[in-house]
Design a protein around this motif. Sequence first.
Motif, PDB file in Angstrom:
ATOM      1  N   GLN A 101       1.000  -1.185   0.017  1.00 52.19           N
ATOM      2  CA  GLN A 101      -0.107  -0.015   0.050  1.00 52.19           C
ATOM      3  C   GLN A 101       0.854   1.139   0.045  1.00 52.19           C
ATOM      4  O   GLN A 101       0.775   2.259   0.885  1.00 52.19           O
ATOM      5  N   HIS A 102       1.720   1.241  -1.089  1.00 53.93           N
ATOM      6  CA  HIS A 102       2.637   2.448  -1.277  1.00 53.93           C
ATOM      7  C   HIS A 102       3.065   2.724  -2.403  1.00 53.93           C
ATOM      8  O   HIS A 102       2.576   1.717  -3.540  1.00 53.93           O
ATOM      9  N   PHE A 103       3.894   3.681  -2.911  1.00 58.62           N
ATOM     10  CA  PHE A 103       4.371   3.796  -4.369  1.00 58.62           C
ATOM     11  C   PHE A 103       6.022   3.362  -4.479  1.00 58.62           C
ATOM     12  O   PHE A 103       6.649   3.547  -5.469  1.00 58.62           O
ATOM     13  N   PHE A 104       6.573   2.917  -3.435  1.00 63.21           N
ATOM     14  CA  PHE A 104       7.940   2.504  -3.003  1.00 63.21           C
ATOM     15  C   PHE A 104       8.004   1.542  -1.910  1.00 63.21           C
ATOM     16  O   PHE A 104       7.307   1.390  -1.167  1.00 63.21           O
ATOM     17  N   CYS A 105       9.284   1.079  -1.901  1.00 60.19           N
ATOM     18  CA  CYS A 105       9.322  -0.049  -0.878  1.00 60.19           C
ATOM     19  C   CYS A 105       9.846   0.548   0.346  1.00 60.19           C
ATOM     20  O   CYS A 105      10.937   0.563   0.767  1.00 60.19           O
ATOM     21  N   ASP A 106       9.130   1.409   1.138  1.00 60.10           N
ATOM     22  CA  ASP A 106       9.402   1.942   2.285  1.00 60.10           C
ATOM     23  C   ASP A 106       9.167   0.609   3.363  1.00 60.10           C
ATOM     24  O   ASP A 106       8.786  -0.345   3.167  1.00 60.10           O
ATOM     25  N   ILE A 107       9.886   1.006   4.704  1.00 61.39           N
ATOM     26  CA  ILE A 107      10.193  -0.128   5.549  1.00 61.39           C
ATOM     27  C   ILE A 107       8.959  -0.687   6.162  1.00 61.39           C
ATOM     28  O   ILE A 107       8.772  -1.957   5.972  1.00 61.39           O
ATOM     29  N   MET A 108       8.182  -0.291   6.801  1.00 62.63           N
ATOM     30  CA  MET A 108       6.913  -0.597   7.213  1.00 62.63           C
ATOM     31  C   MET A 108       6.069  -1.185   6.521  1.00 62.63           C
ATOM     32  O   MET A 108       5.389  -2.229   6.877  1.00 62.63           O
ATOM     33  N   PRO A 109       5.559  -0.550   5.244  1.00 66.86           N
ATOM     34  CA  PRO A 109       4.656  -1.180   4.485  1.00 66.86           C
ATOM     35  C   PRO A 109       5.105  -2.752   3.902  1.00 66.86           C
ATOM     36  O   PRO A 109       4.386  -3.524   3.726  1.00 66.86           O
ATOM     37  N   VAL A 110       6.506  -2.743   3.768  1.00 68.08           N
ATOM     38  CA  VAL A 110       7.008  -4.083   3.325  1.00 68.08           C
ATOM     39  C   VAL A 110       7.104  -5.048   4.629  1.00 68.08           C
ATOM     40  O   VAL A 110       6.710  -6.144   4.368  1.00 68.08           O
ATOM     41  N   VAL A 111       7.699  -4.491   5.636  1.00 72.94           N
ATOM     42  CA  VAL A 111       7.409  -5.699   6.899  1.00 72.94           C
ATOM     43  C   VAL A 111       6.159  -5.963   7.191  1.00 72.94           C
ATOM     44  O   VAL A 111       5.593  -7.206   7.669  1.00 72.94           O
ATOM     45  N   LYS A 112       5.022  -5.286   6.947  1.00 71.19           N
ATOM     46  CA  LYS A 112       3.448  -5.659   7.157  1.00 71.19           C
ATOM     47  C   LYS A 112       3.366  -6.892   6.390  1.00 71.19           C
ATOM     48  O   LYS A 112       2.226  -7.569   6.479  1.00 71.19           O
ATOM     49  N   LEU A 113       3.985  -7.205   5.124  1.00 64.48           N
ATOM     50  CA  LEU A 113       3.648  -8.266   4.191  1.00 64.48           C
ATOM     51  C   LEU A 113       4.348  -9.590   4.886  1.00 64.48           C
ATOM     52  O   LEU A 113       4.062 -10.607   4.273  1.00 64.48           O
ATOM     53  N   ALA A 114       5.214  -9.506   6.058  1.00 65.95           N
ATOM     54  CA  ALA A 114       5.535 -10.750   6.162  1.00 65.95           C
ATOM     55  C   ALA A 114       4.581 -11.715   6.833  1.00 65.95           C
ATOM     56  O   ALA A 114       3.706 -11.425   7.649  1.00 65.95           O
ATOM     57  N   CYS A 115       4.958 -12.945   6.694  1.00 69.27           N
ATOM     58  CA  CYS A 115       4.119 -13.942   6.909  1.00 69.27           C
ATOM     59  C   CYS A 115       4.273 -14.591   8.466  1.00 69.27           C
ATOM     60  O   CYS A 115       4.081 -15.951   8.876  1.00 69.27           O
ATOM     61  N   VAL A 116       5.106 -14.067   9.189  1.00 70.30           N
ATOM     62  CA  VAL A 116       5.376 -14.405  10.651  1.00 70.30           C
ATOM     63  C   VAL A 116       5.112 -13.283  11.442  1.00 70.30           C
ATOM     64  O   VAL A 116       4.956 -12.101  10.925  1.00 70.30           O
ATOM     65  N   ASP A 117       5.126 -13.396  12.873  1.00 70.08           N
ATOM     66  CA  ASP A 117       4.907 -12.393  14.006  1.00 70.08           C
ATOM     67  C   ASP A 117       6.094 -11.238  13.507  1.00 70.08           C
ATOM     68  O   ASP A 117       7.244 -11.557  13.697  1.00 70.08           O
ATOM     69  N   THR A 118       5.934 -10.128  13.256  1.00 69.02           N
ATOM     70  CA  THR A 118       6.986  -8.843  13.176  1.00 69.02           C
ATOM     71  C   THR A 118       6.905  -8.206  14.354  1.00 69.02           C
ATOM     72  O   THR A 118       7.594  -6.877  14.164  1.00 69.02           O
ATOM     73  N   SER A 119       6.522  -8.439  15.728  1.00 70.88           N
ATOM     74  CA  SER A 119       6.370  -7.405  16.657  1.00 70.88           C
ATOM     75  C   SER A 119       7.885  -7.103  16.974  1.00 70.88           C
ATOM     76  O   SER A 119       8.013  -5.884  17.311  1.00 70.88           O
ATOM     77  N   GLN A 120       8.697  -8.065  16.966  1.00 67.64           N
ATOM     78  CA  GLN A 120      10.111  -7.686  17.431  1.00 67.64           C
ATOM     79  C   GLN A 120      10.872  -6.824  16.493  1.00 67.64           C
ATOM     80  O   GLN A 120      11.392  -5.932  17.021  1.00 67.64           O
ATOM     81  N   ASN A 121      10.633  -7.243  15.226  1.00 70.92           N
ATOM     82  CA  ASN A 121      11.070  -6.352  14.153  1.00 70.92           C
ATOM     83  C   ASN A 121      10.549  -5.012  14.293  1.00 70.92           C
ATOM     84  O   ASN A 121      11.518  -3.853  13.937  1.00 70.92           O
ATOM     85  N   GLU A 122       9.323  -4.788  14.638  1.00 65.78           N
ATOM     86  CA  GLU A 122       8.808  -3.342  14.765  1.00 65.78           C
ATOM     87  C   GLU A 122       9.275  -2.610  15.811  1.00 65.78           C
ATOM     88  O   GLU A 122       9.929  -1.368  15.711  1.00 65.78           O
ATOM     89  N   ILE A 123       9.566  -3.275  16.725  1.00 67.14           N
ATOM     90  CA  ILE A 123      10.023  -2.863  18.043  1.00 67.14           C
ATOM     91  C   ILE A 123      11.702  -2.240  17.558  1.00 67.14           C
ATOM     92  O   ILE A 123      12.209  -1.291  18.052  1.00 67.14           O
ATOM     93  N   VAL A 124      12.513  -3.232  16.993  1.00 68.56           N
ATOM     94  CA  VAL A 124      13.767  -2.869  16.979  1.00 68.56           C
ATOM     95  C   VAL A 124      13.694  -1.554  15.704  1.00 68.56           C
ATOM     96  O   VAL A 124      14.668  -0.621  15.934  1.00 68.56           O
TER      97      VAL A 124
END
Length: 312
Positions: free
Chosen positions: A175-198
């Motif tokens: 949901q973006h016009f380029f590969c920004d960090i958070m929109p790409v992380v949202k596409l991961a099919c595992v729990d990304t809560s630790q990634n988001e904290i980091v």
Amino acid sequence: MMGGNQSLCTKFTFVAFSSLAEFQLLLFIMFLIIYLFTVGGNLIIICLIWVTPSLHTPMYFFLVNLSFLEMCYITSVVPQMLVHLLVETKTISVGGCAAQMYTFAILGLTECCLLAAMAYDRFVAICRPLHYTHLMGPRECLKLAAASWVTGIVVESAQITWIFTLPFCGTGKIQHFFCDIMPVVKLACVDTSQNEIVIFAISVLFIMSPCVLILCSYTRVFMTILGIPSAAGRSKAFSTCSSHILVVTLFYGTALFTYLQPQTAHTPETDKATALMYTVVTPALNPVIYTLRNKEAKGALQRVTQRNTQPL
């Protein structure tokens, strides 16, 4: 955990402008003009400083670095966006997405550090004028610029490499016009809560640290300026840092809003709007700010223009 019936993504699809199909040609023309203006304006600044000996000072050395960085920064995003405005299939491979994210993230953090180095230069020039030649000599300027680039490369290379160890699956729609960090992380099919904290912690540390240095530098600068007895002296001192203050405000205003928000506050609409500000609008405004608001640069540009237009 990733479901057994989910296949890994090999490409992503951008859907930022899918609801604006009838305006895509207009958007293409507008963004193309802005891109050409930004690249041309920053090239003019670099060439102007190169051919004008009076501008061979630490402040303009950092400005050359900033102009080069801005050209690379906008080029990492806008050309691909322009292509996607003209084609129906707006896809990018996972490898291409990683390359784009490496580039703009490294350049973004480098700019944070470079703006802090420029603020330190103004601090020394106004608050420590007798030590300026010693503290801001050619070697010291090179060290500050090199430290900015090394910090951006090392920190963001580690972060982006870690992000792309995640498995991506599902529709692969960004949901973006380029590969920004958070929109790409949202596409991961595992729990990304630790990634988001980091990611949030890295943003706080490496975006806020230069910001704090800039605030401390300009607090001392303003205190020194207010202590100058003459109004003309105060005006002259302030004019040497007003352009940088405006650029810092534009850059950090959007960066802090984007990367220091809680994840729950992010929406695709606000993310796209702020991303357009820091990837397109801010780089386009920098050449205007540093030429029209800077008397030295404006005077040098007039002299070069007059010299080149004189009849042989």
